[in-house]
Design a protein around this motif. Structure first.
Motif, PDB file in Angstrom:
ATOM      1  N   ARG A 104       0.759  -1.299  -0.218  1.00  0.00           N
ATOM      2  CA  ARG A 104       0.003   0.052  -0.050  1.00  0.00           C
ATOM      3  C   ARG A 104       0.699   1.383   0.012  1.00  0.00           C
ATOM      4  N   THR A 105       2.123   1.138   0.484  1.00  0.00           N
ATOM      5  CA  THR A 105       2.963   2.330   0.938  1.00  0.00           C
ATOM      6  C   THR A 105       3.920   2.651  -0.604  1.00  0.00           C
ATOM      7  N   ILE A 106       4.098   1.586  -1.432  1.00  0.00           N
ATOM      8  CA  ILE A 106       4.925   1.634  -2.436  1.00  0.00           C
ATOM      9  C   ILE A 106       4.132   2.653  -3.586  1.00  0.00           C
ATOM     10  N   GLU A 107       4.635   3.664  -3.952  1.00  0.00           N
ATOM     11  CA  GLU A 107       3.910   4.688  -4.739  1.00  0.00           C
ATOM     12  C   GLU A 107       4.319   4.205  -6.289  1.00  0.00           C
ATOM     13  N   LYS A 108       4.118   3.042  -6.542  1.00  0.00           N
ATOM     14  CA  LYS A 108       4.206   2.473  -8.084  1.00  0.00           C
ATOM     15  C   LYS A 108       2.913   1.427  -8.026  1.00  0.00           C
ATOM     16  N   PRO A 109       2.353   1.278  -9.124  1.00  0.00           N
ATOM     17  CA  PRO A 109       1.129   0.479  -9.366  1.00  0.00           C
ATOM     18  C   PRO A 109       1.533  -0.874  -9.063  1.00  0.00           C
ATOM     19  N   ILE A 110       0.925  -1.652  -8.291  1.00  0.00           N
ATOM     20  CA  ILE A 110       1.149  -3.187  -8.269  1.00  0.00           C
ATOM     21  C   ILE A 110      -0.036  -3.953  -8.615  1.00  0.00           C
ATOM     22  N   VAL A 111       0.359  -5.127  -9.727  1.00  0.00           N
ATOM     23  CA  VAL A 111      -1.076  -5.776 -10.023  1.00  0.00           C
ATOM     24  C   VAL A 111      -0.551  -7.124  -9.520  1.00  0.00           C
ATOM     25  N   ALA A 112      -1.620  -7.496  -9.029  1.00  0.00           N
ATOM     26  CA  ALA A 112      -1.942  -9.071  -8.613  1.00  0.00           C
ATOM     27  C   ALA A 112      -2.241  -9.693  -9.781  1.00  0.00           C
ATOM     28  N   ALA A 113      -1.354 -10.747 -10.275  1.00  0.00           N
ATOM     29  CA  ALA A 113      -1.789 -11.547 -11.326  1.00  0.00           C
ATOM     30  C   ALA A 113      -2.203 -13.112 -10.755  1.00  0.00           C
ATOM     31  N   VAL A 114      -3.359 -13.081 -10.570  1.00  0.00           N
ATOM     32  CA  VAL A 114      -3.739 -14.303  -9.814  1.00  0.00           C
ATOM     33  C   VAL A 114      -4.084 -15.342 -10.674  1.00  0.00           C
ATOM     34  N   ASN A 115      -3.149 -16.378 -10.783  1.00  0.00           N
ATOM     35  CA  ASN A 115      -3.176 -17.496 -12.140  1.00  0.00           C
ATOM     36  C   ASN A 115      -3.679 -18.769 -11.427  1.00  0.00           C
ATOM     37  N   GLY A 116      -4.368 -18.579  -9.938  1.00  0.00           N
ATOM     38  CA  GLY A 116      -4.876 -20.022  -9.406  1.00  0.00           C
ATOM     39  C   GLY A 116      -5.139 -19.809  -8.201  1.00  0.00           C
ATOM     40  N   VAL A 117      -5.396 -20.685  -7.580  1.00  0.00           N
ATOM     41  CA  VAL A 117      -6.122 -20.416  -5.992  1.00  0.00           C
ATOM     42  C   VAL A 117      -5.396 -19.562  -5.430  1.00  0.00           C
ATOM     43  N   ALA A 118      -6.031 -18.542  -4.632  1.00  0.00           N
ATOM     44  CA  ALA A 118      -5.792 -17.689  -3.665  1.00  0.00           C
ATOM     45  C   ALA A 118      -6.414 -17.799  -2.481  1.00  0.00           C
ATOM     46  N   ALA A 119      -5.826 -18.384  -1.537  1.00  0.00           N
ATOM     47  CA  ALA A 119      -6.462 -18.715  -0.334  1.00  0.00           C
ATOM     48  C   ALA A 119      -6.028 -18.016   1.053  1.00  0.00           C
ATOM     49  N   GLY A 120      -6.768 -17.670   1.971  1.00  0.00           N
ATOM     50  CA  GLY A 120      -6.264 -17.201   3.242  1.00  0.00           C
ATOM     51  C   GLY A 120      -5.627 -15.947   2.752  1.00  0.00           C
ATOM     52  N   ALA A 121      -4.269 -15.953   3.647  1.00  0.00           N
ATOM     53  CA  ALA A 121      -3.669 -14.617   3.411  1.00  0.00           C
ATOM     54  C   ALA A 121      -3.214 -14.418   1.987  1.00  0.00           C
ATOM     55  N   GLY A 122      -2.938 -15.443   1.163  1.00  0.00           N
ATOM     56  CA  GLY A 122      -2.720 -15.182  -0.130  1.00  0.00           C
ATOM     57  C   GLY A 122      -3.842 -14.496  -0.849  1.00  0.00           C
ATOM     58  N   ALA A 216       2.370  10.518 -10.988  1.00  0.00           N
ATOM     59  CA  ALA A 216       0.916  10.690 -10.844  1.00  0.00           C
ATOM     60  C   ALA A 216       0.166   9.715 -10.390  1.00  0.00           C
ATOM     61  N   LEU A 217       0.508   8.465 -10.763  1.00  0.00           N
ATOM     62  CA  LEU A 217      -0.064   7.008 -10.274  1.00  0.00           C
ATOM     63  C   LEU A 217       0.222   7.012  -8.741  1.00  0.00           C
ATOM     64  N   GLY A 218       1.432   7.196  -8.610  1.00  0.00           N
ATOM     65  CA  GLY A 218       1.871   7.226  -7.094  1.00  0.00           C
ATOM     66  C   GLY A 218       1.022   7.973  -6.186  1.00  0.00           C
ATOM     67  N   LEU A 219       0.679   9.316  -6.654  1.00  0.00           N
ATOM     68  CA  LEU A 219      -0.103  10.325  -6.004  1.00  0.00           C
ATOM     69  C   LEU A 219      -1.516   9.942  -5.734  1.00  0.00           C
ATOM     70  N   THR A 220      -1.892   9.133  -6.904  1.00  0.00           N
ATOM     71  CA  THR A 220      -3.259   8.856  -6.859  1.00  0.00           C
ATOM     72  C   THR A 220      -3.468   7.612  -5.678  1.00  0.00           C
ATOM     73  N   LYS A 221      -2.448   6.711  -5.586  1.00  0.00           N
ATOM     74  CA  LYS A 221      -2.487   5.627  -4.828  1.00  0.00           C
ATOM     75  C   LYS A 221      -2.482   6.099  -3.336  1.00  0.00           C
ATOM     76  N   ARG A 222      -1.688   7.232  -3.037  1.00  0.00           N
ATOM     77  CA  ARG A 222      -1.812   7.927  -1.712  1.00  0.00           C
ATOM     78  C   ARG A 222      -3.145   8.432  -1.615  1.00  0.00           C
ATOM     79  N   LEU A 223      -3.811   9.092  -2.491  1.00  0.00           N
ATOM     80  CA  LEU A 223      -5.168   9.592  -2.409  1.00  0.00           C
ATOM     81  C   LEU A 223      -6.079   8.400  -1.848  1.00  0.00           C
ATOM     82  N   LEU A 224      -6.090   7.452  -2.657  1.00  0.00           N
ATOM     83  CA  LEU A 224      -6.851   6.299  -2.390  1.00  0.00           C
ATOM     84  C   LEU A 224      -6.675   5.829  -0.933  1.00  0.00           C
ATOM     85  N   ASN A 225      -5.353   5.578  -0.586  1.00  0.00           N
ATOM     86  CA  ASN A 225      -5.315   5.044   0.649  1.00  0.00           C
ATOM     87  C   ASN A 225      -5.843   5.992   1.793  1.00  0.00           C
ATOM     88  N   GLN A 226      -5.748   7.331   1.598  1.00  0.00           N
ATOM     89  CA  GLN A 226      -6.254   8.499   2.779  1.00  0.00           C
ATOM     90  C   GLN A 226      -7.436   8.413   2.462  1.00  0.00           C
TER      91      GLN A 226
END
Length: 270
Positions: A104-122, A216-226
């Motif tokens: 959440r704090t890295i001000e770069k876009p992070i994409v989760a590419a969920v290729n299979g089961v994502a369970a619990g903490a995953g 700009a993407l990083g600042l957008t992320k900061r806005l969404l967090n706040q």
């Protein structure tokens, strides 16, 4: 880190890292246990995320899994081994919570590419990312109640905000398996792709993000967090402050100039 856009930087461990075309591809690499987390893998992921944050050549990050699963959550062999078990407080405070905080704090876009089961903490690590893309073979399970635990890794924070309080409550208490199509329909994820084209589609999205104005993407992320905790007045004030900051960037000037000159902008990420 090297500036070489096609160099494989880290292989063979619990976390693999490849930088290509300004995109950092982070792969969870314990396929024999469906990429479930042990301490080494959790700490390695934190270290790799830190490296990606510090590397100015990285302008987008993809998190995915090797093999059939994205991530099955915690490796239960670790928590049931009397010698290896670090205890749940240590697991949460030193493993999962720092991972979520970094995502959440890295001000770069992070994409989760969920290729299979994502369970619990995953599942919850995926849902904490900025954009979640799933293969048609993916599924999401809030598996905690199946073994008498409560959701962690910020699942109780993000999931109700994504799909609503009532549905999140049901999924967490009943532990239902949610298919990729169901996840798309209920607004849990951004897009769903067939297995045959999944990797290429993720690559297209990630490389597009890496060519965009990263600041700009990083600042957008900061806005969404706040926005999760701000009042309307606080959010409006923060939008004003960050818009002023964005408008002083190289990329803003380049974007406006390119628009006037009717050409494609060449953003530098600053």
């Amino acid at each position: 880190m090297s500036n070489n856009s096609h160099e494989l930087l880290r292989t063979g461990g619990a976390i693999e890292l490849k930088i290509e075309n300004k995109v950092a591809w982070i792969t969870l690499n314990r396929p024999e246990v469906f990429n479930s987390f042990n301490r080494d893998m959790a700490l390695s992921l934190q270290s790799v995320l830190d490296n990606c944050n510090e590397d100015s050549t990285v302008r987008a990050i993809v998190l995915t899994g090797n093999g059939k699963a994205f991530c099955a959550g915690q490796d239960l062999k670790e928590v049931t081994d009397p010698e290896l078990n670090p205890g749940f407080r240590k697991i949460l405070e030193e493993h999962y919570n720092p991972i979520i905080q970094r995502i959440r704090t890295i001000e770069k876009p992070i994409v989760a590419a969920v290729n299979g089961v994502a369970a619990g903490a995953g599942a919850n690590i995926a849902l904490a990312c900025d954009i979640v893309i799933a293969s048609e073979h993916a599924s999401f399970i809030q598996a905690f109640s199946k073994i008498g635990l409560v959701p962690d890794s910020a699942g109780t924070f993000f999931l109700p905000r994504l799909i609503g309080f009532q549905k999140a409550s049901a999924l967490m208490m009943l532990g239902d398996k949610v298919s990729a199509l169901e996840a798309l329909t209920m607004g849990m994820i951004y897009k769903l792709f067939p297995v045959a084209t999944f990797e290429e589609e993720v690559k297209t999205i990630a490389e597009n993000l890496a060519q965009m104005p990263t600041k700009a993407l990083g600042l957008t992320k900061r806005l969404l967090n706040q926005s999760m905790t701000n009042t309307l007045e606080q959010q409006l004030a923060l939008e004003s402050d960050l818009q002023i900051e964005a408008s002083s960037s190289y990329d803003y000037n380049e974007g406006v100039t390119a628009f006037i000159e009717k050409r494609k902008p060449e953003f530098k990420g600053n």
